[in-house]
Design an enzyme around this catalytic site. Structure first.
Site, short mmCIF file in Angstrom:
data_model
loop_
_atom_site.label_atom_id
_atom_site.label_comp_id
_atom_site.label_asym_id
_atom_site.label_seq_id
_atom_site.Cartn_x
_atom_site.Cartn_y
_atom_site.Cartn_z
N ASP A 148 -41.01 10.93 -39.15
CA ASP A 148 -40.81 10.20 -38.66
C ASP A 148 -42.34 10.42 -37.08
OD1 ASP A 148 -39.51 8.17 -38.94
OD2 ASP A 148 -37.71 8.93 -38.17
N GLU B 74 -37.40 6.95 -30.10
CA GLU B 74 -36.74 6.31 -31.17
C GLU B 74 -35.09 6.90 -32.14
OE1 GLU B 74 -38.49 6.69 -34.85
OE2 GLU B 74 -36.84 5.86 -36.13
N ASP C 237 -23.42 4.16 -36.51
CA ASP C 237 -22.42 5.53 -36.95
C ASP C 237 -21.65 6.86 -36.37
OD1 ASP C 237 -24.31 4.71 -39.13
OD2 ASP C 237 -25.77 5.99 -38.21
N LYS D 147 -30.03 -14.95 -44.57
CA LYS D 147 -28.68 -14.19 -43.15
C LYS D 147 -28.68 -13.66 -42.12
CE LYS D 147 -25.69 -16.38 -45.92
NZ LYS D 147 -25.31 -18.04 -45.89
N THR D 148 -28.87 -14.69 -41.06
CA THR D 148 -28.60 -14.06 -39.66
C THR D 148 -27.40 -13.16 -39.20
OG1 THR D 148 -28.17 -16.58 -38.70
CG2 THR D 148 -30.62 -15.82 -39.24
N LYS E 25 -32.17 -19.47 -33.85
CA LYS E 25 -30.16 -19.88 -33.68
C LYS E 25 -30.05 -17.84 -33.46
CE LYS E 25 -26.91 -19.57 -37.75
NZ LYS E 25 -27.26 -19.85 -39.06
N CYS F 24 -51.99 25.01 -48.81
CA CYS F 24 -51.19 25.43 -48.77
C CYS F 24 -50.40 26.48 -49.85
CB CYS F 24 -49.85 25.00 -48.49
SG CYS F 24 -49.48 26.15 -47.17
N HIS G 282 -52.54 23.26 -43.53
CA HIS G 282 -52.07 22.13 -44.09
C HIS G 282 -53.15 21.04 -42.99
CE1 HIS G 282 -48.20 22.19 -46.35
NE2 HIS G 282 -48.42 23.90 -45.18
N GLU H 61 -53.05 18.09 -43.81
CA GLU H 61 -52.59 16.91 -43.44
C GLU H 61 -52.18 15.63 -42.54
OE1 GLU H 61 -52.04 18.68 -45.48
OE2 GLU H 61 -49.55 18.59 -46.22
N1 GLN Z 1 -44.60 28.82 -50.29
C1 GLN Z 1 -45.59 28.83 -49.58
C2 GLN Z 1 -45.41 30.24 -48.56
O1 GLN Z 1 -44.25 30.43 -47.90
C3 GLN Z 1 -46.60 27.84 -49.37
C4 GLN Z 1 -46.51 26.83 -48.51
C5 GLN Z 1 -46.64 25.98 -48.59
O2 GLN Z 1 -46.99 25.41 -49.67
N2 GLN Z 1 -46.07 24.75 -47.35
O3 GLN Z 1 -46.23 30.60 -48.39
#
Ligand code: GLN
Length: 549
Positions: A71, A140, A147, A187-188, A223, A379, A514, A516
């Site tokens: 998240d 959050e 729970d 359904k509320t 409602k 990676c 990474h 991303e």
């Molecule tokens: N398994 C690989 C490492 O530890 C790559 C890790 C990954 O892709 N995040 O280096």
């Protein structure tokens, strides 16, 4: 002085509480406020770092190298001012670990240590640290009201409401309003029960966000308001959106940011949502499309790669291109060959751990390289590209990462301790052995080679990107691999390989880090923008500009 918005969930899990929280952050930020965001996770694991992606989805890594709940990725993608870190994600395990450490040190001076006040104080302290000096901190609470595990967190946020007052704390509760197809009824009741449960522990929600298939009719809204003691205008309908980037506008149009800011006594300019509208427009009106194959291990569970999937989509938004992703189990390539990659416009091998399907990933790289299909490796996706090049370009038979074969004759990827050992530097060896197996985590500087595909994609030779891996390219093989045609275009300050590319290919680029994790829909990310651009151009029979040195 920071104000707080607490977001709880009821009825069922997986309602999209993370995205809802992130979107609320986005529309409050669009009013000119600075936002911090925290996730409180009721499970006992100390952090999500060791949890299976199968069960829990991706581990998101923050700038400071904290392994967090996915998240936090939504938060950073939706809210520019919310920068996650060590104090942005607390689990029950982490809270208890800290309280027990204090008890062992004698910090409680012999008092009986209890859930209230010691655990709840620890939670409140954590929340305050995570809030920083933002105007509003959104918190959050994971799990569902009712729970057992979430009780101490709910108690802590209840106390904060009393301590700070109604004009500094807003409670938002997310519920499900199901539609019964047999009787065609909405359904509320589950919402009523969920609010009752919340009120029984002392929290009266100020706002309800009701998830449903279709927009909530006015009558149901009335409602729900009546039965839950929430103002009618504060019953917000969050219906299933085609595109998650429509949600900020959906919420804003129902006045959600206004209700929050009013309660907090803030007088602010209107929300500016033009960037979100531009994204929705780009998504709805693409000028072309591309088919990307993602070759990995957990293809049945998209949450395992959520940041990467998002980043590819952001690359699409910034090229007005629809990105269709085919999820391919690398095992399938091992069993049936790489034929399933035929017809794909681009290939991505994401990060990963463990040897299952590794040969299939190596095969996917070979397919991309030999057939001139644009390739992006992340990676592990870079490590397999190095292994493939070592075997098939440099003639190093049996080359492998020691993660998957400790007896490989050519450990082209290995733990630093393993390859630095070979230099015979005993002092370094002993120090490095201490470090053996530790994860390289968080943002680090990378220097890119001038004129390389990497540098042209970034438009810079100095970048910072986040890491999460243990193994590194073995520098002892760099010369041989360079001679065979691998370009090491990105290096860390301590001379570790960060990016590789293969020239004489339409687009072949891979990173140890990474990228991303730092992509967001409004800005996109240079690497993904460049990749999708290249895929699209290549698809249209042109050489991508970025590939022209
Ligand atoms: N398994 C690989 C490492 O530890 C790559 C890790 C990954 O892709 N995040 O280096």
């Amino acid at each position: 002085m920071t104000s707080y918005v607490f977001i709880t969930g009821g009825v069922v899990s997986s309602l999209g509480k993370g995205i809802t929280s992130a979107c609320l952050g986005a529309i409050l930020e669009a009013r000119g406020l600075t936002i911090s965001m925290i996730k409180l996770d009721p499970y006992i694991n100390v952090d999500p770092g060791t949890m299976s992606p199968f069960q829990h989805g991706e581990v998101f890594v923050t700038e400071d190298g904290t392994e967090t709940d996915l998240d936090l990725g939504h938060y950073e993608r939706f809210v520019r001012t919310a920068k996650g870190g060590r104090h942005s994600n607390y689990t029950t395990g982490r809270i208890y670990e800290s309280v027990i450490a204090k008890e062992r040190r004698g910090d409680y001076l012999g008092a009986t240590v209890q859930v209230i006040p010691h655990i709840t104080d620890e939670i409140k302290e954590g929340v305050q640290k995570g809030a920083g000096d933002a105007d509003i901190c959104l918190v959050e609470i994971g799990g569902t009201v009712g729970d057992i595990e979430s009780l101490p967190f709910l108690e802590a946020i209840r106390q904060m409401g009393i301590e700070l007052g109604h004009d500094r704390v807003v409670y938002v509760h997310l519920t499900l309003v199901p539609h019964l197809s047999t009787s065609s009824e909405i359904k509320t009741k589950p919402t009523q029960h969920s609010v009752k449960e919340l009120r029984s522990i002392g929290i009266q929600p100020d706002i309800l966000v009701c998830r449903s298939e279709k927009p909530l009719p006015a009558e149901e809204r009335r409602k729900i308001a009546l039965f839950t003691n929430v103002q009618e205008k504060a019953v917000i309908s969050a219906w299933d959106a085609n595109d998650i980037y429509e949600i900020p506008s959906m919420m804003h149009e129902q006045g959600l940011d206004e209700i929050v800011t009013r309660q907090l006594g803030l007088d602010l300019p209107a929300a500016d949502l033009h960037e979100w509208q531009a994204i929705v427009d780009a998504n709805q009106n693409p000028t072309g499309e591309v088919n990307i194959a993602m070759v990995g291990k957990y293809m049945g569970l998209k949450d395992s790669y959520i940041s990467l999937i998002e980043a590819l989509q952001h690359g699409g938004i910034h090229n007005r291109t629809r990105v269709n992703i085919s999820y391919i189990e690398s095992r399938e390539i091992e069993e049936r060959g790489a034929d399933c990659l035929k017809g794909m416009d681009g290939i991505v091998v994401p990060g990963g751990f463990g040897d299952r399907g590794i040969e299939g990933k190596i095969e996917a790289v070979r397919f991309a390289r030999e057939n001139g299909v644009p390739y992006l490796g992340i990676c592990l996706g870079m490590q397999v590209a190095v292994i493939e090049a070592a075997r098939n370009l440099a003639g190093l038979d049996g080359a492998m990462s020691t993660e998957f074969d400790s007896a490989t004759p050519h450990p082209v990827v290995a733990l630093i301790t393993e390859w630095r050992d070979r230099t015979g530097d005993t002092e370094e060896r002993s120090e490095a052995s201490e470090m053996g197996g530790t994860m390289r985590l968080g943002a680090q500087a990378v220097t890119l080679q001038e004129g390389s595909l990497a540098a042209r994609s970034y438009g810079s030779t100095r970048i910072r990107e986040r890491h999460r891996h243990r193994y590194e390219v073995n520098n002892n093989y760099r010369e041989q691999l360079s001679a065979a045609g691998v370009k090491f275009s990105g290096l860390s300050v301590d001379d570790l390989v960060e990016m590789i590319e293969i020239p004489d290919h339409p687009f072949f680029l891979a990173s140890q880090f990474h990228p991303e994790f730092t992509s967001n829909p409004r800005d996109g990310h240079p690497l993904f923008k460049s990749f999708i651009h290249a895929v699209r151009k290549h698809n249209e029979g042109e050489l991508p500009e970025v590939a022209q040195a």
